[in-house]
Design an enzyme around this catalytic site. Structure first.
Site, PDB file in Angstrom:
ATOM      1  N   SER A 111       0.847  -1.194   0.000  1.00  0.00           N
ATOM      2  CA  SER A 111       0.000   0.000   0.000  1.00  0.00           C
ATOM      3  C   SER A 111       0.877   1.237   0.000  1.00  0.00           C
ATOM      4  O   SER A 111       1.994   1.221   0.528  1.00  0.00           O
ATOM      5  CB  SER A 111      -0.898   0.000   1.238  1.00  0.00           C
ATOM      6  OG  SER A 111      -1.484   1.267   1.454  1.00  0.00           O
ATOM      7  N   SER A 112       0.355   2.320  -0.549  1.00  0.00           N
ATOM      8  CA  SER A 112       1.111   3.575  -0.577  1.00  0.00           C
ATOM      9  C   SER A 112       1.300   4.178   0.812  1.00  0.00           C
ATOM     10  O   SER A 112       2.099   5.095   0.984  1.00  0.00           O
ATOM     11  CB  SER A 112       0.418   4.588  -1.490  1.00  0.00           C
ATOM     12  OG  SER A 112      -0.908   4.834  -1.063  1.00  0.00           O
ATOM     13  N   CYS A 113       0.596   3.657   1.833  1.00  0.00           N
ATOM     14  CA  CYS A 113       0.758   4.191   3.184  1.00  0.00           C
ATOM     15  C   CYS A 113       2.089   3.781   3.809  1.00  0.00           C
ATOM     16  O   CYS A 113       2.403   4.200   4.923  1.00  0.00           O
ATOM     17  CB  CYS A 113      -0.396   3.773   4.079  1.00  0.00           C
ATOM     18  SG  CYS A 113      -0.376   2.035   4.523  1.00  0.00           S
ATOM     19  N   TYR A 140      -0.619  -0.867  10.209  1.00  0.00           N
ATOM     20  CA  TYR A 140      -0.812  -1.481   8.896  1.00  0.00           C
ATOM     21  C   TYR A 140       0.407  -1.231   8.013  1.00  0.00           C
ATOM     22  O   TYR A 140       0.907  -2.149   7.334  1.00  0.00           O
ATOM     23  CB  TYR A 140      -2.062  -0.914   8.246  1.00  0.00           C
ATOM     24  CG  TYR A 140      -2.338  -1.414   6.852  1.00  0.00           C
ATOM     25  CD1 TYR A 140      -2.829  -2.689   6.632  1.00  0.00           C
ATOM     26  CD2 TYR A 140      -2.123  -0.595   5.738  1.00  0.00           C
ATOM     27  CE1 TYR A 140      -3.091  -3.161   5.352  1.00  0.00           C
ATOM     28  CE2 TYR A 140      -2.374  -1.044   4.457  1.00  0.00           C
ATOM     29  CZ  TYR A 140      -2.864  -2.329   4.272  1.00  0.00           C
ATOM     30  OH  TYR A 140      -3.113  -2.788   3.000  1.00  0.00           O
ATOM     31  N   LYS A 144       3.126  -3.915   6.169  1.00  0.00           N
ATOM     32  CA  LYS A 144       3.399  -3.952   4.732  1.00  0.00           C
ATOM     33  C   LYS A 144       4.881  -3.728   4.426  1.00  0.00           C
ATOM     34  O   LYS A 144       5.440  -4.332   3.506  1.00  0.00           O
ATOM     35  CB  LYS A 144       2.532  -2.925   4.007  1.00  0.00           C
ATOM     36  CG  LYS A 144       1.048  -3.291   3.981  1.00  0.00           C
ATOM     37  CD  LYS A 144       0.840  -4.620   3.284  1.00  0.00           C
ATOM     38  CE  LYS A 144      -0.609  -5.021   3.203  1.00  0.00           C
ATOM     39  NZ  LYS A 144      -0.800  -6.327   2.529  1.00  0.00           N
ATOM     40  N   HIS A 183     -12.928   2.703   2.955  1.00  0.00           N
ATOM     41  CA  HIS A 183     -12.053   3.791   2.535  1.00  0.00           C
ATOM     42  C   HIS A 183     -12.904   4.969   2.050  1.00  0.00           C
ATOM     43  O   HIS A 183     -14.116   4.868   1.915  1.00  0.00           O
ATOM     44  CB  HIS A 183     -11.109   3.315   1.428  1.00  0.00           C
ATOM     45  CG  HIS A 183     -10.048   2.383   1.928  1.00  0.00           C
ATOM     46  ND1 HIS A 183     -10.093   1.019   1.725  1.00  0.00           N
ATOM     47  CD2 HIS A 183      -8.909   2.610   2.641  1.00  0.00           C
ATOM     48  CE1 HIS A 183      -9.035   0.453   2.281  1.00  0.00           C
ATOM     49  NE2 HIS A 183      -8.301   1.383   2.839  1.00  0.00           N
TER      50      HIS A 183
END
Length: 311
Positions: A111-113, A140, A144, A183
């Site tokens: 994920s881009s987070c 989270y 990742k 989301h």
């Protein structure tokens, strides 16, 4: 067919989710007909023994690891322990068993987070671990990041062909429209549809509406994953996005139009905004020859129709 064989057996972990469902559709479009799926009741990916037994029995050739505990700001804040524990367990079990039982190639979806909260924009792959994470989704994100590093470690030590991809914010048919745990985009679709039905004069969105986000249709993301499976093999993770972003208020206005809502849109600055901006640098992926094809207006219409069909 690049690194893939036509008669190879694919295991799509998380096939009932937004991403996993899109990956199954992409496999079918590409003509790959041999793929495995298991729901949670059939296979608990947090159970190491069960995962090992599954790989020993089924012996897939390729693995697309889309299974994850996911959610928006509220879900991440409410369930941080579940988010870090379950995601680490799933990744550890699937990646290790894939290597142990001879999988030819694994695609890990992050994920881009994973990137620092105050990253320079657009965000390049090499910006990973250059600053503090956004606190609202740190558990989270840490899971990742561990998945990326695990894929790299297994490649370096064992020569395992594990590739990591980091998609931007995704949306599309099959999304989660839960009012608390979804989301931003599917949550807005539900909120505006309910407001239209109720004849509400206004809809209030979380935060200031000024933060910027990038949105990619999940079928475009799945096509990018297939492209990378067939054409990429390296330790560095790859960003997947469209290269354009917008403010949350701009998104809300487009969603309102799509849903047929013409009331006021108000903001609640007491609620968290999250990361100020999160635009991925997709020059590496675009340089390989891939481009998204689904315009936001078309994707929103399709997602709205999906919500209406399921509500």
């Amino acid at each position: 067919m690049g690194n893939l064989t036509r008669d190879g057996k694919f295991y799509v972990a998380g096939h009932r989710g937004l991403v996993g469902g899109a990956l199954c559709r992409a496999l079918a479009r590409k003509g790959y007909s041999r793929f495995l799926t298991r729901g949670h009741a059939e296979l608990d990916l947090c159970n190491q023994q069960a995962v090992s037994a599954f790989f020993d029995r089924e012996r897939p050739d390729y693995v697309l690891l889309a299974a994850a505990r996911v959610g928006g700001i509220h879900a991440n804040a409410a369930y941080p322990a579940e988010f870090i524990f379950q995601n680490l367990q799933i990744q550890n079990n699937v990646i290790h068993s894939a290597w142990q039982y001879g999988v030819k190639k694994l695609l890990f979806l992050g994920s881009s987070c994973i990137y620092p909260r105050d990253c320079a924009q657009p965000i390049k792959e090499e910006y990973l671990l250059t600053g503090p994470l956004e606190s609202t989704n740190e558990p989270y994100a840490l899971a990742k990041i561990a998945g990326i590093r695990m894929c790299q470690a297994y490649r370096r030590q064992y020569g395992f062909d594990a590739v990591s991809v980091m998609p931007t914010n995704l949306y599309g048919p099959g999304d989660n429209y839960d009012p608390l745990n979804s989301h931003v985009l599917p949550a807005l679709i539900r909120r505006f549809c309910e407001a239209r039905k109720a004849g509400a004069e206004s809809v209030t969105i979380w935060g200031t509406g000024r933060v910027r986000r990038e949105f990619l249709h999940v079928d475009d993301m799945a096509e990018a994953c297939m492209f990378l499976l067939e054409n990429y093999s390296d330790s560095s993770h790859i960003n997947i996005g469209c290269g354009q972003d917008m403010t949350i208020m701009e998104l809300a206005r487009q969603v309102a139009i799509t849903c047929g809502y013409d009331g006021k849109i108000e903001t609640d600055s007491s609620k968290p905004d999250g990361t100020p901006r999160k635009l991925l640098d997709v020059s590496r992926l675009f340089g390989m020859g891939w481009r998204p094809r689904i315009a936001l207006e078309d994707g929103l219409r399709e997602t709205y129709e999906d919500y209406m069909a399921r509500s």
